[in-house]
Design an enzyme around this catalytic site. Structure first.
Site, PDB file in Angstrom:
ATOM      1  CB  ALA A  65     104.811  39.484  48.950  1.00  0.00           C
ATOM      2  N   GLY A 108     107.985  40.470  44.671  1.00  0.00           N
ATOM      3  CA  GLY A 108     107.465  39.156  44.299  1.00  0.00           C
ATOM      4  C   GLY A 108     106.829  39.159  42.920  1.00  0.00           C
ATOM      5  CD  GLU A 111     111.513  37.784  44.402  1.00  0.00           C
ATOM      6  OE1 GLU A 111     110.470  38.062  45.017  1.00  0.00           O
ATOM      7  OE2 GLU A 111     112.583  37.517  44.971  1.00  0.00           O
ATOM      8  CD  GLU A 131     111.946  42.500  46.956  1.00  0.00           C
ATOM      9  OE1 GLU A 131     112.690  43.308  46.325  1.00  0.00           O
ATOM     10  OE2 GLU A 131     111.420  41.505  46.426  1.00  0.00           O
TER      11      GLU A 131
END
Ligand code: DAK
Length: 257
Positions: A65, A108, A111, A131
Site C-alpha cells: 500500500a 499489500g 496480500e 509491515e
C-alpha cells in the site's frame, strides 16, 4: 476501459490487468485500488472474459500500500475513511484470478497475490510482509492467508522479521504455483489463462467457489457445499455436452450454459 494507474487489455477469452505506477514500484494508492476493483468487477461480468491475470512490471508487482498516503493518518481517520474496504471485494470475484509476479510483491502487494487463485512468478520475484519494519502489521489478509498457505512458523518468520523470500522459497513453501525465467512469466500466466478459459465456465466458477469455501468453513460444511455444487452442474448444458463428448470420443464444445 481507461484508467490512471492500471492498464486493462483483453485478448482471446482472458484479460490482463496491469498495475501501472512504476515510479513508486506500483505502490497501491486509493485511486489505484478503486480502479483495480472497478476493472475486476466489470471483467467479472463480461461474457468475453473467462480468466483474469493481474500483473505489474518486471521490477515490481506491487511494493505494498502507498505508505506516504497513510503515514499521517490516525486510527479514527483510517476507520472513518475505510479506504481499504474495497479490498474485500476482490475476493468476491468469481472468475479465476492469476497473479503474474516479477520483482517486489510486498505487504499489500503480497496480500493481493494471495487473493489470487494461481500464482506464476519470475525467478526475480520477491515476496514479503515487511509491515513490521514500518511499525504496523499486515492488514489485508496477510496474517490469515499467509498462515493458511505456508503454515504457522513460516508465516511468523515472514511477518515478524519482515524478511523477503525468493521465488524459489515461495515455490517450496507452497505460496506460488510456478517459477519461470523473467522473460517468460507473463507468457506463462497467459498460457494458464488460455487453458482455464477453454474449460466450461460454470464448472470453473463453482469449482473456484468450492475451493475457497475450504478457507471459511468446517470440513463437513465444505463437503456439503461441494456436493451441492457438483449436483448443480448436472443441470448445465455443458455437463451433458462434456459427458456425451467423452462417450463419443470427440472434443466438447462448451456453451457456458
Ligand atoms: N509506498 C509508497 N512509495 C513507495 C513504496 C510504498 N509501499 N514502495 C516504494 N515506494 C517508492 C519509494 O518511496 C521511492 O520513491 P522516491 O523516493 O523515488 O520518490 C520509489 O518507490 C523507489 O523505491 P526505493 O528507492 O525505496 O527502491 P529500492 O529498490 O531501494 O527499494 C523496496 C525497494 C521495495 C525494498 C523499498 O521501496 C521498500 O521497502 N518499500 C516499502 C515496502 C513496504 O514496507 N511495503 C508495505 C507497505 S504497508 C489493508 C490493505 C492493505 C494494507 C494494509 C491494510 N486493509 C484492507 C485494511 C497494506 C499495507 C502495506 O502494504
Amino acid at each position: 476501459m481507461s484508467y490512471a494507474h492500471i492498464i486493462v487489455l483483453q485478448q482471446d477469452l482472458y484479460a490482463v490487468v496491469q498495475i501501472n505506477r512504476p515510479e513508486v514500484l506500483n505502490a497501491l494508492n486509493v485511486t489505484l485500488m478503486h480502479e483495480l476493483v472497478d476493472a475486476l468487477e466489470s471483467l467479472d461480468t463480461s461474457p468475453e472474459v473467462r480468466c483474469i491475470i493481474i500483473t505489474g512490471n518486471e521490477k515490481a508487482f506491487a511494493a505494498g500500500a502507498d505508505i506516504k498516503e497513510m503515514a499521517e493518518a490516525s486510527s479514527m481517520e483510517m476507520l472513518q475513511r475505510d479506504q481499504f474496504a474495497r479490498w474485500d471485494r476482490i475476493r468476491k470475484i468469481r472468475k479465476p484470478l492469476i497473479a503474474a509476479v516479477s520483482g517486489f510483491a510486498l505487504g499489500g502487494g503480497c496480500e493481493l497475490v494471495m487473493t489470487c487463485d494461481l500464482v506464476v512468478a519470475s525467478e526475480t520475484a520477491l515476496f514479503g510482509q515487511p509491515e513490521i519494519n514500518i511499525g504496523v502489521m499486515p492488514g489485508a489478509g496477510g496474517t490469515q492467508r499467509l498462515t493458511r498457505a505456508v503454515g504457522k512458523v513460516k508465516a511468523m518468520e515472514m511477518i515478524l522479521t519482515g524478511r523477503m523470500i525468493s521465488a524459489a522459497e515461495a515455490l517450496q513453501w507452497g505460496l506460488i504455483n510456478k517459477v519461470v525465467p523473467v522473460e517468460y512469466y507473463l507468457e506463462e500466466a497467459k498460457s494458464w489463462a488460455s487453458e482455464i478459459a477453454s474449460k466450461p465456465p460454470i464448472a470453473v466458477r463453482l469449482a473456484k467457489e468450492s475451493v475457497l469455501k475450504a478457507f471459511d468453513t468446517t470440513i463437513e460444511g465444505g463437503l456439503e457445499f461441494e456436493r451441492k455444487n457438483f449436483y448443480l452442474l448436472f443441470s448445465s448444458e455443458d455437463q451433458k455436452e462434456g459427458m456425451s463428448a467423452f462417450s463419443q470420443k470427440r472434443k466438447p464444445e462448451w456453451k457456458a450454459k
